[in-house]
Design a protein around this motif. Structure first.
Motif, PDB file in Angstrom:
ATOM      1  N   PHE A 126       0.885  -1.151   0.000  1.00 39.88           N
ATOM      2  CA  PHE A 126      -0.120   0.228   0.050  1.00 39.88           C
ATOM      3  C   PHE A 126       0.665   1.242   0.120  1.00 39.88           C
ATOM      4  N   LEU A 127       0.683   2.171  -0.827  1.00 43.80           N
ATOM      5  CA  LEU A 127       1.095   3.629  -0.990  1.00 43.80           C
ATOM      6  C   LEU A 127       0.947   4.417   0.544  1.00 43.80           C
ATOM      7  N   LYS A 128       1.949   4.628   1.352  1.00 46.98           N
ATOM      8  CA  LYS A 128       1.709   5.090   2.507  1.00 46.98           C
ATOM      9  C   LYS A 128       2.318   6.658   2.550  1.00 46.98           C
ATOM     10  N   GLU A 129       2.907   7.121   1.435  1.00 49.57           N
ATOM     11  CA  GLU A 129       3.479   8.358   1.386  1.00 49.57           C
ATOM     12  C   GLU A 129       4.013   8.766   0.073  1.00 49.57           C
ATOM     13  N   ARG A 130       3.794   9.842  -0.454  1.00 50.09           N
ATOM     14  CA  ARG A 130       4.414  10.450  -1.534  1.00 50.09           C
ATOM     15  C   ARG A 130       4.955  11.825  -1.320  1.00 50.09           C
ATOM     16  N   ARG A 131       6.087  11.936  -1.470  1.00 52.89           N
ATOM     17  CA  ARG A 131       6.694  13.456  -1.483  1.00 52.89           C
ATOM     18  C   ARG A 131       7.266  13.998  -2.746  1.00 52.89           C
ATOM     19  N   ILE A 132       6.588  15.163  -3.068  1.00 53.94           N
ATOM     20  CA  ILE A 132       6.934  16.057  -4.343  1.00 53.94           C
ATOM     21  C   ILE A 132       8.012  17.042  -3.933  1.00 53.94           C
ATOM     22  N   SER A 183       6.808  22.383  -2.614  1.00 54.47           N
ATOM     23  CA  SER A 183       6.972  21.087  -2.301  1.00 54.47           C
ATOM     24  C   SER A 183       5.797  20.715  -1.395  1.00 54.47           C
ATOM     25  N   ILE A 184       5.360  19.501  -1.490  1.00 58.80           N
ATOM     26  CA  ILE A 184       4.277  18.946  -0.891  1.00 58.80           C
ATOM     27  C   ILE A 184       4.438  17.517  -0.532  1.00 58.80           C
ATOM     28  N   ALA A 185       3.539  17.019   0.455  1.00 52.11           N
ATOM     29  CA  ALA A 185       3.625  15.627   0.898  1.00 52.11           C
ATOM     30  C   ALA A 185       2.454  15.140   0.912  1.00 52.11           C
ATOM     31  N   ASN A 186       2.134  13.890   0.471  1.00 53.19           N
ATOM     32  CA  ASN A 186       0.937  13.195   0.641  1.00 53.19           C
ATOM     33  C   ASN A 186       1.035  11.869   1.491  1.00 53.19           C
ATOM     34  N   PHE A 187      -0.011  11.954   2.614  1.00 50.03           N
ATOM     35  CA  PHE A 187       0.255  10.814   3.522  1.00 50.03           C
ATOM     36  C   PHE A 187      -1.154  10.053   3.276  1.00 50.03           C
ATOM     37  N   ILE A 193      -2.937  16.067   2.403  1.00 44.45           N
ATOM     38  CA  ILE A 193      -1.845  16.735   1.467  1.00 44.45           C
ATOM     39  C   ILE A 193      -1.394  17.762   2.365  1.00 44.45           C
ATOM     40  N   VAL A 194      -0.246  17.753   2.655  1.00 41.41           N
ATOM     41  CA  VAL A 194       0.553  18.837   3.673  1.00 41.41           C
ATOM     42  C   VAL A 194       1.691  19.635   2.813  1.00 41.41           C
ATOM     43  N   SER A 195       1.652  20.807   2.959  1.00 43.17           N
ATOM     44  CA  SER A 195       2.966  21.560   2.711  1.00 43.17           C
ATOM     45  C   SER A 195       4.207  21.321   3.641  1.00 43.17           C
ATOM     46  N   TYR A 196       5.258  21.610   3.201  1.00 44.86           N
ATOM     47  CA  TYR A 196       6.517  21.521   3.798  1.00 44.86           C
ATOM     48  C   TYR A 196       6.647  22.434   5.092  1.00 44.86           C
ATOM     49  N   GLU A 197       5.474  23.380   5.066  1.00 38.41           N
ATOM     50  CA  GLU A 197       5.455  24.356   6.190  1.00 38.41           C
ATOM     51  C   GLU A 197       4.529  23.720   7.246  1.00 38.41           C
TER      52      GLU A 197
END
Length: 188
Positions: free
Chosen positions: A73-79, A92-96, A111-115
């Motif tokens: 299962f996909l747990k995390e994707r970081r762009i 840049s963003i991260a998807n959890f 979907i979370v920002s790096y802030e």
């Protein structure tokens, strides 16, 4: 492999890419593609899952996407974006992802920002057949609810998408046979 398995994909459907999605065969560790805008790089793990992709526009401007999986299962994707060789925190963003399979399969995406600001929350609900049936999206614009209905008649599949109870998209896919090969044709 795509969650919400269907012959049609919606842009909001969560995707898990594997080696065969790139028309590659065998035990592939990496693949490089030269494009008119730069170069694409793809990296795969032992199970064939895409673990990293890099889009290089030039030596100092590029985007990396890293994927982390647990038990398939996909747990995390970081762009992560890099401009002039420096990490660009603002773009840049991260998807959890959290998966609940106790009843109907439900995936929650944050979907979370790096802030560390929550930009969007999506809740995907799948039917017993693995197809996406509901998406609830919450962001700064409010809450939107999309429902998906799949109608199969012989060689024709219709996907009816409603957004907040109003019809927003109707996709008809039919199977066409040319020279003994089967193809799918979609009308949007």
């Amino acid at each position: 492999m795509v969650w919400g398995i269907s012959s049609m994909m919606f842009s909001q459907d969560i995707e898990i890419f594997k080696v065969f999605d790139f028309n590659l065969k065998g035990n592939v560790e990496s693949c490089f593609v030269i494009t008119d805008y730069g170069k694409e790089e793809y990296y795969f793990n032992q199970e064939g899952f895409l673990t990293k992709s890099v889009t290089r526009y030039n030596d100092t401007d590029y985007e990396t996407t890293n994927y982390k999986y647990i038990n398939g299962f996909l747990k995390e994707r970081r762009i992560e974006n890099y401009m002039d060789g420096s990490f660009d925190r603002a773009t840049s963003i991260a998807n959890f992802y959290e998966i609940d399979t106790t009843a109907a399969k439900t995936i929650t995406e944050n979907i979370v920002s790096y802030e560390k600001e929550l930009l969007e929350k999506n809740i995907y609900t799948y039917g017993e057949d693995g197809k996406l049936i509901k998406l609830v999206r919450t962001n700064t614009s409010g809450i939107d609810e999309s429902d998906f209905e799949y109608i199969n008649n012989d060689s024709v599949t219709i996907v009816r998408k409603t957004l907040n109870t109003l019809l927003s998209k109707l996709i008809t896919t039919s199977q066409v046979i040319e020279n003994g090969q089967k193809f799918k044709k979609s009308d949007f």
